[in-house]
Write an enzyme that holds these catalytic residues in place. Structure first.
Site, mmCIF file in Angstrom:
data_model
loop_
_atom_site.group_PDB
_atom_site.id
_atom_site.type_symbol
_atom_site.label_atom_id
_atom_site.label_comp_id
_atom_site.label_asym_id
_atom_site.label_seq_id
_atom_site.Cartn_x
_atom_site.Cartn_y
_atom_site.Cartn_z
ATOM 1 N N GLU A 1 31.221 33.400 72.089
ATOM 2 C CA GLU A 1 31.904 32.809 73.238
ATOM 3 C C GLU A 1 31.996 33.568 74.614
ATOM 4 O O GLU A 1 33.109 33.506 75.210
ATOM 5 C CB GLU A 1 33.130 32.248 73.002
HETATM 6 C C1 LIG Z 1 28.732 34.272 63.772
HETATM 7 C C2 LIG Z 1 28.152 33.987 65.198
HETATM 8 C C3 LIG Z 1 28.253 32.734 65.619
HETATM 9 C C4 LIG Z 1 27.914 32.318 66.904
HETATM 10 N N1 LIG Z 1 27.969 31.149 67.351
HETATM 11 C C5 LIG Z 1 27.055 30.539 68.326
HETATM 12 C C6 LIG Z 1 26.919 29.151 68.469
HETATM 13 O O1 LIG Z 1 27.539 28.389 68.219
HETATM 14 N N2 LIG Z 1 26.362 28.834 69.664
HETATM 15 C C7 LIG Z 1 25.549 29.890 70.631
HETATM 16 O O2 LIG Z 1 24.977 29.544 71.492
HETATM 17 N N3 LIG Z 1 25.724 31.310 70.247
HETATM 18 C C8 LIG Z 1 26.590 31.525 69.147
HETATM 19 N N4 LIG Z 1 26.609 32.943 68.974
HETATM 20 C C9 LIG Z 1 26.030 33.907 69.822
HETATM 21 C C10 LIG Z 1 27.279 34.614 70.735
HETATM 22 O O3 LIG Z 1 27.705 33.610 71.620
HETATM 23 C C11 LIG Z 1 26.395 36.021 71.285
HETATM 24 O O4 LIG Z 1 26.035 36.821 69.993
HETATM 25 C C12 LIG Z 1 27.109 36.484 72.301
HETATM 26 O O5 LIG Z 1 27.365 35.805 73.319
HETATM 27 C C13 LIG Z 1 26.694 37.913 72.736
HETATM 28 O O6 LIG Z 1 25.336 37.825 73.113
HETATM 29 P P1 LIG Z 1 24.323 38.935 72.276
HETATM 30 O O7 LIG Z 1 24.837 38.958 71.071
HETATM 31 O O8 LIG Z 1 22.690 38.436 72.715
HETATM 32 O O9 LIG Z 1 24.810 40.182 72.833
HETATM 33 P P2 LIG Z 1 24.288 40.763 74.319
HETATM 34 O O10 LIG Z 1 24.004 39.760 75.238
HETATM 35 O O11 LIG Z 1 22.752 41.760 74.139
HETATM 36 O O12 LIG Z 1 25.470 41.954 74.542
HETATM 37 C C14 LIG Z 1 25.275 43.093 73.860
HETATM 38 C C15 LIG Z 1 26.576 44.154 74.744
HETATM 39 O O13 LIG Z 1 26.257 44.320 75.844
HETATM 40 C C16 LIG Z 1 27.262 43.745 76.788
HETATM 41 N N5 LIG Z 1 26.443 43.269 78.026
HETATM 42 C C17 LIG Z 1 25.598 42.210 78.227
HETATM 43 N N6 LIG Z 1 25.473 41.781 79.382
HETATM 44 C C18 LIG Z 1 26.364 42.455 79.804
HETATM 45 C C19 LIG Z 1 26.700 42.630 81.500
HETATM 46 N N7 LIG Z 1 26.036 41.826 82.210
HETATM 47 N N8 LIG Z 1 27.627 43.196 81.686
HETATM 48 C C20 LIG Z 1 28.504 44.199 80.929
HETATM 49 N N9 LIG Z 1 28.244 44.044 79.387
HETATM 50 C C21 LIG Z 1 27.295 43.359 79.178
HETATM 51 C C22 LIG Z 1 27.962 42.930 75.690
HETATM 52 O O14 LIG Z 1 29.314 42.719 76.308
HETATM 53 C C23 LIG Z 1 27.723 43.381 74.622
HETATM 54 O O15 LIG Z 1 28.854 44.332 74.141
HETATM 55 C C24 LIG Z 1 27.284 33.377 67.736
HETATM 56 C C25 LIG Z 1 27.006 34.415 67.232
HETATM 57 C C26 LIG Z 1 27.531 35.001 65.831
HETATM 58 C C27 LIG Z 1 27.318 36.305 65.451
#
Ligand SMILES: Cc1cc2nc3c(=O)[nH]c(=O)nc-3n(C[C@H](O)[C@H](O)[C@H](O)COP(=O)(O)OP(=O)(O)OC[C@H]3O[C@@H](n4cnc5c(N)ncnc54)[C@H](O)[C@@H]3O)c2cc1C
Length: 596
Positions: free
Chosen positions: A440
């Protein structure tokens, strides 16, 4: 052992003594609700969660979900629990009556959610996602879509999912590639792959209503070119019942650290039939309606875990015999004293206690504002409440989940090695709660939302709903003997928050990286000051009541002790947070990227 008694007395205190529940019941939408009804509903919710969901928490974790030929099976007992959940009307609790909901305040819904998350976080995700999907559909869906889908989602017969994430695009949704092609009949065909979709496929409900972000062919690049679509797992027949299978397939489920009974799915959309929700290219606006509801909901997950971790740790600390009290044996008849006598164990228990009670008090404040924002009597009242919810949503999401994880860790520490092994189910709290800081929108992104959007919005107007009552309380209580030093402590922390707010506004305007560097510490600071305000008000209520002999005397005395602990042991963090914010970005950004 995972131990849980629904914290009904504290919920009642928060609703009717700390906050003014009658403000909600005076609204037309809640004219049939009163405090007694709320209490009865929460009592029943407490029974359902502790008697039906809690016993499935550890078994669900061990068994996990299974995927075979595109079909996801939830752990043993989940289907029956979900059936009971729907039959008991829990899915409809705070849903709108015009579509078959019971129309109770969201504030009560959030307290039920807390109990669900405390007893079975994995289970909570299934109805949680449905609730979020309904918010977006209600706000942006056509009347036809609403009539077709909302009643069944409210009854729980159909569930919802939220499909944003793709392998190459998480935080930055502007990168997403799933495509939507318009059809002559006004529908769309969607193709693409989504990952990490909670409740994307499972065996609990008859149909699954996916809300999917996708891009139309003529869409502008980036975040402004995204549209939102409703894509059901089963297409509806003319009579509204689920018929032909749509082109959505679960191609995998994630193997993950925790919430193992929640199916986290990879979904392939292959020419899937969908309907536009809201205007073309305005999908993010519609999705935000859902994401904001989900963000508050995820914050409540942190609160739920904080409570169950606390109760489980207390139960163990009273039983486990190790060492003697530093003040001399307190239980000389026993071979050793229970560990609850040791100051360091007390440090952990008290921290967990104030984490849970503080978050409950703050969460209810925000939930009540959410109800007023939707049902308030006049426009100004609704706008003020909306401003407050906007400001506090990232705080609730990020601080509550940080504190929930902290409490889970402290519970494990209280159990020592017996917390690290799986037998007692305490390590499950650590594994389950960790994801709430990530999904989220990560907590770092929540902090950026707070400083980058919520603070500057409407020239800082969002802050009023928080700053004005705190300033008024300080002014009114400077000489209040019941509060003593507490008002000075609150005033100091509030002063630091005001200074930090000014600095971020000034420096961030010139250099956005300065705001980014301060964001996480600022979010915690504003959260701590909000909690400090609520603890001070708690004391002002509790002190006079603690003198009256009766069954509640211990409750109010404990409130005062908890508030003192918060002021002595937690609030001082506000000084170091301020120093960190003041230090600015320089040392954080000094190394060149390739120097790491
Ligand atoms: C168990 C689980 C359930 C989930 N359920 C859903 C769901 O129901 N629907 C759905 O759509 N998604 C879902 N997700 C996805 C989840 O919302 C994302 O994993 C999350 O939003 C982060 O995206 P990412 O993993 O690609 O990390 P990334 O976006 O790659 O981020 C990696 C790191 O970089 C930081 N970062 C990235 N961009 C910036 C920025 N601009 N400024 C500062 N810091 C930054 C982040 O804070 C993080 O620490 C789920 C994930 C998991 C693991």
């Amino acid at each position: 052992m995972q131990t849980y008694t629904p914290p009904l007395r504290d919920m009642k205190f928060v609703l009717t003594e700390l906050h003014d529940f009658s403000r909600l019941t005076a609204l037309e939408a809640f004219s049939e609700v009163d405090a007694d009804l709320a209490e009865t509903v929460l009592e029943e919710g407490g029974k359902f969660t502790s008697e039906v969901l809690l016993p499935l928490n550890m078994s669900g974790d061990r068994e996990g979900c299974r995927l075979e030929n595109g079909v996801v099976t939830t752990p043993h007992g989940f289907r029956d629990a979900y059936r009971q959940f729907c039959e008991g009307g829990w899915s409809a609790l705070s849903a709108p009556p015009e579509y078959g909901g019971q129309g109770l305040p969201e504030t009560i819904g959030m307290m039920l959610s807390e109990m669900i998350c405390a007893t079975n976080l994995s289970f909570g995700l299934y109805p949680g996602l449905t609730g979020g999907a309904m918010v977006a559909l209600r706000k942006y869906g056509s009347e036809e879509l609403k009539a077709q889908y909302l009643p069944k989602m409210i009854s729980g017969e159909w569930s919802g999912s939220m499909c944003l994430t793709e392998a190459h695009c998480g935080t930055d949704l502007g990168l997403l590639r799933t495509k939507a092609v318009p059809q002559e009949d006004g529908t769309y065909r969607l193709s693409g792959s989504k990952i990490f979709i909670s409740a994307g496929e499972h065996d609990l409900s008859e149909n699954i209503i996916h809300l999917v972000l996708a891009r139309l062919a003529d869409a502008p690049a980036g975040i402004k070119g995204i549209s939102l679509f409703l894509v059901p797992k089963f297409l509806l027949r003319d009579d509204g019942t689920p018929g032909e299978r749509n082109g959505v397939l679960c191609t995998g489920i994630e193997h993950k650290m925790g919430i193992k009974a929640s199916a986290t799915c990879q979904l392939a959309f292959d020419d899937a039939k969908g309907w536009l929700v809201g205007a073309p290219h305005k999908g993010m606006q519609a999705m935000f309606a859902m994401m904001n509801a989900e963000r508050l909901g995820v914050g409540i997950q942190g609160l739920g875990i904080a409570e169950v971790a606390y109760q489980s740790a207390v139960a163990y600390a009273k039983e486990r015999l190790q060492g003697r009290s530093l003040a001399g044996a307190k239980y000389p008849a026993l071979p050793a004293d229970p560990i609850v006598v040791h100051p360091d164990v007390r440090r952990m228990l008290m921290t967990m206690r104030v984490n849970a009670e503080g978050c409950r008090a703050l969460g209810a404040w925000v939930a009540m504002a959410l109800d007023v924002a939707e049902h308030g009597g006049d426009e100004r009242e609704r706008r003020d409440a909306e401003d407050f919810v906007a400001l506090m949503t990232p705080v609730v999401k990020a601080m509550f989940t940080d504190l929930g994880f902290e409490s889970a860790n402290l519970a494990m520490q209280t159990y020592g090695g017996h917390g690290y092994i799986a037998d007692h189910g305490v390590e499950q709290f650590v594994r389950d709660s960790r994801i709430a800081m990530i999904y989220e929108g990560t907590n770092g992104i929540q902090a950026l939302d707070l400083v980058g959007r919520k603070l500057p919005a409407h020239m800082g107007r969002n802050l009023r709903g928080l700053f004005h009552p705190i300033a008024a309380f300080i002014a009114e209580n400077k000489e209040n003997p019941l509060l003593g030093e507490m008002v000075t402590g609150l005033e100091r922390a509030f002063g630091a928050l005001q200074l930090a707010t000014g600095q971020i506004a000034e420096r961030g305007m010139k250099d956005p990286e300065e705001a980014g560097a301060a964001a996480t510490d600022y979010l915690r600071l504003i959260g701590l000051v909000s909690l400090a305000y609520l603890w001070a008000r708690t004391v002002a209520i509790a002190v006079p009541k603690s003198f009256a002999a009766g069954p509640d005397q211990a409750f109010y005395s404990a409130k005062i002790a908890s508030a003192r602990f918060f002021y002595d042991r937690v609030l001082p963090e506000s000084a170091s947070l301020y120093l960190k914010i003041k230090a600015g970005k320089a040392s954080m950004m000094a190394l060149a990227d390739d120097a790491f």
